[in-house]
Design a protein around this motif. Structure first.
Motif, short mmCIF file in Angstrom:
data_model
loop_
_atom_site.label_atom_id
_atom_site.label_comp_id
_atom_site.label_asym_id
_atom_site.label_seq_id
_atom_site.Cartn_x
_atom_site.Cartn_y
_atom_site.Cartn_z
N ALA A 97 0.98 -1.14 -0.03
CA ALA A 97 -0.06 0.05 0.00
C ALA A 97 0.85 1.27 -0.17
CB ALA A 97 -0.98 -0.13 1.22
N GLU A 98 1.96 1.33 0.79
CA GLU A 98 2.72 2.58 0.86
C GLU A 98 3.53 2.62 -0.69
OE1 GLU A 98 5.64 2.38 4.10
OE2 GLU A 98 4.23 1.91 5.51
N ASN A 136 3.66 6.02 -2.68
CA ASN A 136 4.45 6.76 -2.81
C ASN A 136 4.87 6.96 -4.20
OD1 ASN A 136 5.00 6.62 0.01
ND2 ASN A 136 6.74 5.23 0.02
N ALA A 137 4.54 5.90 -5.06
CA ALA A 137 4.94 5.93 -6.57
C ALA A 137 3.77 7.04 -7.30
CB ALA A 137 4.99 4.79 -7.16
N GLU A 138 2.58 6.51 -6.71
CA GLU A 138 1.77 7.54 -7.37
C GLU A 138 1.94 9.26 -7.04
OE1 GLU A 138 -1.84 10.24 -7.33
OE2 GLU A 138 -0.85 9.65 -5.68
N ARG A 139 2.20 9.45 -5.57
CA ARG A 139 2.39 10.74 -5.20
C ARG A 139 3.65 11.37 -6.13
NH1 ARG A 139 3.70 9.55 -0.55
NH2 ARG A 139 1.72 9.93 0.40
N MET A 143 -4.24 1.97 4.85
CA MET A 143 -2.84 1.48 5.03
C MET A 143 -1.70 2.42 4.59
SD MET A 143 -3.02 -2.64 4.07
CE MET A 143 -4.02 -3.63 5.09
N SER A 144 -2.01 3.67 4.09
CA SER A 144 -0.82 4.36 3.59
C SER A 144 -0.99 5.91 3.63
CB SER A 144 -0.64 4.15 2.29
OG SER A 144 -1.84 4.59 1.47
N LYS A 145 -0.40 6.48 3.38
CA LYS A 145 -0.64 8.21 3.39
C LYS A 145 -0.72 8.54 1.89
CE LYS A 145 1.91 9.11 7.77
NZ LYS A 145 3.12 9.46 8.26
#
Length: 593
Positions: A193-194, A198-201, A228-230
């Motif tokens: 999920a991270e 992260n890759a999308e951001r 599950m992520s930010k």
């Protein structure tokens, strides 16, 4: 292990822009120079030719990519650093190494998933979790995360979460999971999920991970990823639209709606994302604030949590002023839509039983925070009722908001007693800011225009509240008191500010006269509701207007002010009638008598 890196974000971004300008210049120059060299042939006297241009462009491009990779990675490592110096110890020496390792680490995950789909045992799932856990310390590098996800592919990535969720209940993939279960899953699938967030951001995911992935993934899986992520604001809003845009029946109260809970939790950490969602998508507010959705989640205290998050997004000063205003317009359009479920519209009746809006935290929050926009709402009412008074028209984008929609919005909120009281107090405060009494109603044209404009706005504010008052959950006595207060808004500050009275005794007498007038109006309304007197809502409204005009005239005479002529008396009465009669009559009819 990679190197220690420190970068000033603003300086690095400025350098990247300059290199981009250099690439554009070289790119535009190269074709012309190549053509000129070819034409010159052997007579070309340059030392290096176009090869130097190619090398310069490649140098800029490689350096820009490396700088961007370092910036992306540091922003993931220190997400809340603002514009100060970013520093951290990199896992990889360069982007290419990170990408190679990401692709390599995807292979054991894919193999473990394949074996688990065959065995479907605790042991086989533990192997999946172990393969995923091996990526945990490398995920801050978005190049690594993007490469790993590209190697897994959307279908296999989705399957990993589906496999884990399949024994979590029939509604898990549809309505999401409670926080305690999500926390358990974070131990095994949290790194994935991270990686996705992260890759999308960093903008490094391929097209296959965009709209198509969101549309093809079950809502419960998407909200699990969010929990599950930010996620970035963009990703969070994409997931929200997927969840909220479903048919209302999909959110029926057959099981707790953990999807909404996950969204509210995420927006609590990023209220500006919610503000952007409400502003950019005209339907989102109506979807989110449908009572059949947010009042029937099956989750204790959910409405209080939603109200708190909405408060962060909509309260005065939150986020960007223009974005917040557009968000408010869409909220008013959503709640005040024609046949709105907030007022028992058929859209709601076909599916749900409308919950009563008593003690509604969302209603109270909206009433509290809409106060700064009462002026624009009153101007909208005035634009409809007094189209010649262009000087008090609302400004864009409020000029596109239908006054009937604003009235229904008020009606929806006023079902909550505390919200109704808040709106009444806000209207009284608004009327006081108009300071009508500084302008004589008859005399100098310019001053009279000011009086007319401000009196129109006070009357429009009264109209707005009267239109919603029929839905207020009040006793007849409370309702009669409300009507008496609202209908005197156009004259209350007029009498207190314009007709200056010397001496405390006379001033007190004037205030007592207005209070007596209000009491008389209250009694007339109460008798009408109790059927203690004959007559229709229209005749009562006419009588109330006549009484208001009469009080103004008598008050002037009692305090030795210049009396109004017969024509001016009539004009005062007709002006009051034009401002409040229709809304007052309709409100009394709707309330019943």
């Amino acid at each position: 292990m990679g190197e220690f890196v420190g970068i000033d974000p603003s300086g690095a971004e400025r350098l990247s822009r300059e290199m981009n300008i250099g690439k554009n210049v070289l790119g535009q120059t190269r074709p012309k120079l190549e053509a000129a060299i070819a034409e010159a042939g052997a007579s070309w006297t340059g030392q290096q030719g176009v090869a130097a241009l190619h090398r310069s462009w490649a140098f800029f491009d490689d350096t820009q990519r490396d700088l961007q990779w370092r910036m992306d990675t540091l922003k993931q490592m220190v997400p809340s650093s603002g514009n100060g110096l970013l520093s951290g110890l990199f896992t990889f020496d360069n982007e290419a190494e990170a990408a190679r390792q990401g692709k390599a680490d995807a292979a054991p995950i894919a193999e473990a998933l394949k074996q688990h789909e065959i065995e479907n045992s605790l042991k086989s799932w533990q192997k999946v979790a172990a393969a995923v856990a091996a990526t945990k310390e490398k995920l801050k590098d978005p190049a690594y995360a993007a490469s790993m996800l590209a190697a897994l592919g959307p279908e296999r990535f989705r399957a990993l979460f589906m496999q884990w969720m399949k024994d979590k209940g029939l509604a898990a993939t549809d309505k999401g999971l409670p926080p305690s279960v999500v926390q358990q899953g974070r131990e095994s699938l949290g790194p994935l999920a991270e990686a996705y967030a992260n890759a999308e951001r960093a903008g490094r995911l391929g097209e296959e991970w965009g709209k198509k992935f969101i549309e093809r993934t079950d809502p419960g899986v998407l909200t699990t990823l969010v929990a599950m992520s930010k996620p970035s604001s963009t990703l969070l809003n994409q997931v929200a639209l997927r969840v909220l845009g479903r048919p209302l029946a999909a959110d029926g109260a057959t099981s707790p709606n953990w999807n909404l809970s996950a969204l509210v939790e995420a927006y609590d950490a990023d209220p500006e994302a919610l503000q952007t969602l409400l502003a950019q998508n005209k339907d989102a507010a109506g979807w989110l604030l449908h009572p059949g959705r947010f009042r029937q989640t099956g989750i204790p205290n959910f409405e209080e949590r939603l109200a708190g998050v909405l408060d962060k997004a909509l309260r005065p000063g939150a986020g960007d002023d223009r974005v917040r205003e557009q968000a408010w317009i869409n909220v008013i359009n959503g709640v005040g839509a024609e046949d709105t479920p907030w007022l028992g519209g058929q859209w709601n009746r076909r599916i749900f039983v409308l919950p009563k809006f008593e003690d509604s935290p969302v209603s109270q929050m909206l009433a509290r925070n809409v106060a700064p926009y009462l002026d624009e709402l009153a101007r909208g009412q005035s634009m409809r009722d007094s189209p010649d008074l262009t000087g008090v028209f609302p400004r864009p984008p409020w000029d596109k908001l239908a006054p009937e929609t604003a009235s229904r919005f008020m009606g929806g909120l006023m079902q909550d007693n505390e919200a109704a009281k808040t709106l009444l107090k806000a209207a009284q405060d608004y009327a006081s800011t108009l300071d009508i009494g500084r302008f004589r109603p008859f005399g100098d044209e310019k001053i009279q225009d000011e009086y007319t404009n401000r009196e129109a706005l006070a009357g429009a504010a009264a109209n707005l509240l009267l239109s919603g008052s029929a839905y207020a959950e009040w006793s007849d006595d409370e309702y009669a008191d409300f009507v008496a207060t609202v209908v005197t808004l156009p004259i209350d500050w007029l009498s207190n500010k314009y007709w200056h009275i010397e001496g405390a005794t006379a001033s007190t007498a004037r205030d007592a006269g207005l209070d007596a007038s209000k009491d008389s109006i209250k009694e007339m309304v109460k008798n009408y509701l109790d059927k203690a007197t004959p007559g229709t809502a229209g005749s009562l409204a006419d009588e109330l207007v006549r009484k208001l005009a009469e009080w103004v005239n008598v008050s002037l005479e009692e305090h030795n002010q210049k009396p109004l002529t017969t024509a001016q008396r009539n004009q005062t009465r007709m002006a009051l009638r034009g401002r409040i009669y229709e809304a007052l009559k309709n409100a009394l009819e709707a309330r019943g008598g």
